[in-house]
Scaffold this motif. Structure first.
Motif: not given
Length: 838
Positions: A199-205, A447-452
RNA sequence: GCCGGGGUGGCGAAACGGUAGACGCAGGGGACUUAAAAUCCCCCGGGCGCAAGCCCAUGCGGGUUCGAUUCCCGCCCCCGGCACCA
């Protein structure tokens, strides 16, 4: 009163008494009315601790004391201060400890929490124990699950298979942030890569907004910088390179072009589109999805061999920057659209799948890594940027990364490299490659990745999802929350890649909330960072069981006015908290999008210059110190150690100073019958107001060490030559002492005849600049910038007066004699400088 | 390599570009005390000098300035973070 009535300062007695008194009066506890209708509310937050079995350590106390001093100061300035405390007790840390000692975390945590609570009361923090949180309690994690569902429903939570960091020792997936230099942050084991559905939160958005908002926050520059670096915005371009067919030179038809372009393109991200003509080869990450498609039959074996070699390599080895470059040719080629050249496609592990598109155009002439690789494998190196000392064909002995003009690039020749960037991008946009796409466009990469957020562990809130064969992943209805974490005696993780909860069939077997058919619960739990990403929203509403955070209460108290915590959380925790707040704002749950108006990081306490650690055996154990000297002296000592935001070095003996400072205050105030009642002497009054000014400014700015020094100075004056102090001299001192030494301040305040708690009223002494003004000042007299004497004059004396006096100073006159006076520099009330030549 | 934060007495540390070392610890001397503790007073960067005073000194080398711990340039060292980020 006579001398026999003097009672000696006994911290244990005073502190026990006031801790009981505060509890009895509820001084620190918020009533409902206070919470709903505060006077000038001030939310004073500090990072909540993980309640370890060892108890509070000095670092915790240092952090909390600094925050508490600030909160108490605000209280004395008339704010209603909300200062909550809680426990961040879920997570791998607790779970691993529980495994180690062989006790279930559910049995372990309550004892730790009780011990922490006892210690926290002991240090005299004005924590509101009516609004505490414990992330492991169902009435807390119910709402953690609720937040997950809000994001899930908004499409911000998604399940995808992804290469994740796997710790072979903790047997769990780690977030990128929990991997320190390729090692697991918990156990230092080299981390491996695995592909698991997560599960990822789409923090990159939110990357751009998280970056933009930083400008308006009252945070220290270092923290903001750390966040900027983590988000890692790079401006550049995406460029697509058409892949060429490799039927070339196979003989046969003989017709048509040799290098047929296929409907396939390799997309790269670059910050230097201006160097496009210098791209003499391409590199894909070994795990790039196009590798199979571009690899020729002849190269298949070596490509496969290289990929498996890289695949088994752990991340430490893989990410080492200084190791020799390795890679292998795929046999495939691309066309460089600008030069028209056919350039080879390689794979190499210096290109990372996680960043950009996982593929690069290699410009060995102007990138150090590409240069090194090209040297290693004999690939062509071309100059396309010429610095001031270069011509178009000055040979490259190393990558040239400096500024310059574009060369060997056709129509772009002669442009400055910076000007060439938009020019090249515009040109690319006009070209088309496979499938009618343009050859490229400007692009911002993060550089930020989605938050697993999923963890294949036991000790966390179950992710509230049910899988149904017909309906897919379905949210657990909100009125069925919390999904209770079952008590499982065998909670040890294993190598299966799934949580221990997956072994508990009676728990995960359920029905689909949507169709009523058979369903299976998600067995992963969520990341601890999710627990802590919203706890500040919960505190004011901690007593409510109907909502996560009540709208009205939240409007009253948030955003947090002041947040104090360690720099180690300057990136992750703060970023996640900002993201969750922003997302909840967008979903209509909050009317602000930044949670922490002001954030300050405290420094760290070392001992003999080294970090405290059990293995070094240099850990300071607080309890015996508090026993001997009292919490008040310990608080002052810690705050006096050095600048709060820089930390300091702990010396055992040095607490003596703060302790005797307190004893001396005690002796100066008690017995109050001995205090003089005459009006303030002008000299004392002046010092008092200077002290008020300094202490006020500095406590506000968290500059505690110098504020305490100012109080010491003032006390020294009051006691000079064994002098007896006056009541109006010591009252303001006691108030200014109160944030640092609350117990003693209460005791003395009461002795001075006040029936209410010192913190109950707006007591902070008022500063009067008129009274702080010096009547006479000592000026430095310099000759050519060197001190040669001083003169005492009335404050504000004009230059002529000082000049006359200065010339008469014997030592000054000596230097002026026979010299030619060139200039006189006069700074009012500070100095006079004669500039002379011999 | 990059990004932060530092480098000042025996030690922790202070210093809007303006008398370097406030405040405190440790140390030394003195007063009070039968004694000790506590308290109060004095000394406490280095060198020269009887003294007045002089010279040196804030990691190193330059610069700006009447004047630099503070500002600028170039280095060295320590601590923390990030790191093949294209």
């Amino acid at each position: 009163m006579s001398r026999e009535d003097r009672r000696p300062y006994s911290p244990a007695q005073v502190e026990t008494r006031w801790q009981e008194e505060w509890e009895r009066r509820g001084t620190n506890l918020f009533s409902h009315e206070q919470l709903e209708a505060p006077h000038d509310p001030y939310y004073n937050l500090m990072m909540f601790p993980y309640p370890s079995a060892e108890g509070l350590h000095v670092g915790n106390i240092y952090a909390f004391t600094g925050a508490d001093v600030h909160g108490r100061y605000r209280r004395l300035r008339g704010h209603t201060v909300f200062e909550p405390m809680g426990f961040d007790a879920f997570g791998i840390h607790s779970e691993n400890f529980a495994l180690k000692v062989g006790t279930h975390p559910m049995d372990l945590i309550p004892g730790n929490v009780a011990n922490f609570t006892r210690q926290l009361r002991r240090i005299g923090g004005m924590f509101d124990w009516n609004h505490t949180v414990d992330t492991t309690q169902p009435d807390y994690y119910r709402w953690t699950q609720w937040i997950f569902l809000q994001l899930f429903k908004a499409g911000l939570a998604e399940r995808k298979e992804a290469p994740v960091n796997w710790c072979p020792s903790c047997l769990t997936v780690l977030a990128n942030e929990q991997v320190i230099g390729g090692l697991c942050e918990r156990c230092d084991t080299p981390v491996e890569q695995r592909r698991i559905a997560q599960w990822f939160f789409q923090i990159t958005k939110y990357a751009q907004r998280l970056l933009d908002n930083l400008d308006d926050l009252d945070w220290s520059d270092t923290t903001r910088k750390a966040q900027r670096n983590w988000i890692g915005r790079s401006l550049g371009a995406r460029i697509r390179f058409p892949v060429l067919s490799e039927t070339a030179g196979q003989g046969g038809s003989g017709a048509g072009t040799t290098d047929e372009e296929r409907s396939l393109a390799v997309e790269v991200f670059t910050t230097r589109p201006d160097t496009l003509a210098g791209a003499t080869y391409m590199v894909l990450a070994p795990e790039h999805p196009l590798v199979d498609a571009v690899t020729t039959p002849e190269q298949r074996d070596s490509v496969d061999r290289y990929r498996s070699q890289v695949g088994t390599m752990d991340l430490v080895a893989r990410k080492k920057t200084d190791k020799a470059k390795t890679g292998v040719f795929t046999g495939g080629h691309c066309r460089n659209l600008l030069t028209g050249e056919k350039i080879p496609i390689w794979i190499a592990d210096y290109v990372l799948m996680e960043y950009g598109t996982g593929a690069i155009m290699a410009v060995p002439g102007h990138d150090e890594r590409d240069f090194e690789f090209a040297r290693e494998f004999g690939l062509p190196i071309r100059r396309v940027v010429a610095g001031p000392d270069h011509s178009a064909d000055t040979p490259l002995e190393e990558a040239y990364t400096g500024a310059g003009r574009i060369v060997n690039s056709g129509t772009f020749d002669g442009l400055d490299w910076e000007a060439a960037i938009p020019a090249v991008v515009e040109w690319l946009e006009g070209q088309s490659v496979a499938a009618g796409k343009s050859a490229g466009e400007g692009h911002v990469n993060f550089r930020l990745r989605d938050w697993c957020i999923s963890r294949q562990r036991y000790w966390g809130p179950p992710i509230p999802i049910v899988y149904c064969d017909d309906c897919g992943p379905v949210a657990v209805p909100e009125d069925e929350l919390p999904v209770i974490l079952p008590r499982v005696d065998d909670f040890k993780p294993d190598d299966s890649g799934v949580s221990p909860l997956a072994r508990v069939e009676e728990w995960y077997r359920t029905t689909c909330p949507e169709c009523g058919g058979p369903g299976r619960r998600e067995t992963d739990v969520s990341d601890t960072f999710l627990d802590s990403a919203w706890y500040f929203l919960r505190y004011p509403s901690a007593q409510r069981d109907d909502v996560a955070f009540h709208p009205e209460t939240t409007r009253t108290w948030l955003p947090v006015h002041c947040y104090i915590g360690g720099n180690e959380h300057a990136v992750l925790h703060l970023l996640y908290s900002r993201f969750i707040t922003m997302a909840l704002h967008d979903l209509g749950h909050l009317d602000f999008e930044e949670p922490f108006t002001r954030f300050r990081a405290h420094g760290h306490i070392t001992r003999e210059g080294a970090k405290m650690s059990k293995s070094k055996g240099n850990v300071v154990v607080p309890d015996p110190i508090i026993e001997e000297f009292g919490a008040d002296a310990f608080r002052i000592y810690l705050m006096f150690l050095g600048p709060y935001q820089e930390g300091g070095d702990y010396r055992d003996a040095a607490i003596q100073g703060p302790y005797s400072f307190l004893s001396r205050i005690w002796d100066s105030v008690l017995p109050v019958e001995d205090l003089r009642n005459d009006p303030l002497e002008p000299e004392v009054e002046r010092k008092l107001h200077q002290t008020i000014r300094q202490v006020t400014e500095q406590v506000d700015q968290l500059q505690y060490n110098t504020a305490i020094a100012a109080l010491m100075e003032y006390l020294n004056m009051l006691r000079t030559g064994g002098r007896t102090a006056g009541r109006s001299e010591v009252e303001p001192l006691v108030v200014m002492l109160a944030p640092f030494a609350p117990h003693m301040a209460e005791e003395l305040w009461e002795a001075l005849g006040h029936s209410e708690s010192i913190f109950q009223v707006e007591n902070w002494p008022a500063f009067d600049p008129e009274k702080a003004r010096e009547s006479s000042v000592e000026l430095a007299i310099q000759v050519n910038g060197k001190l040669r004497g001083t003169v005492e004059v009335e404050a504000g004396s004009p230059e002529e007066v000082v000049l006359a006096l200065a010339r008469n100073e014997e030592n000054v006159a000596r230097y002026l004699e026979g010299a030619t006076l060139r200039r006189v520099i006069f700074v009012k009330d500070r100095l006079l400088n004669f500039v002379v030549t011999a």
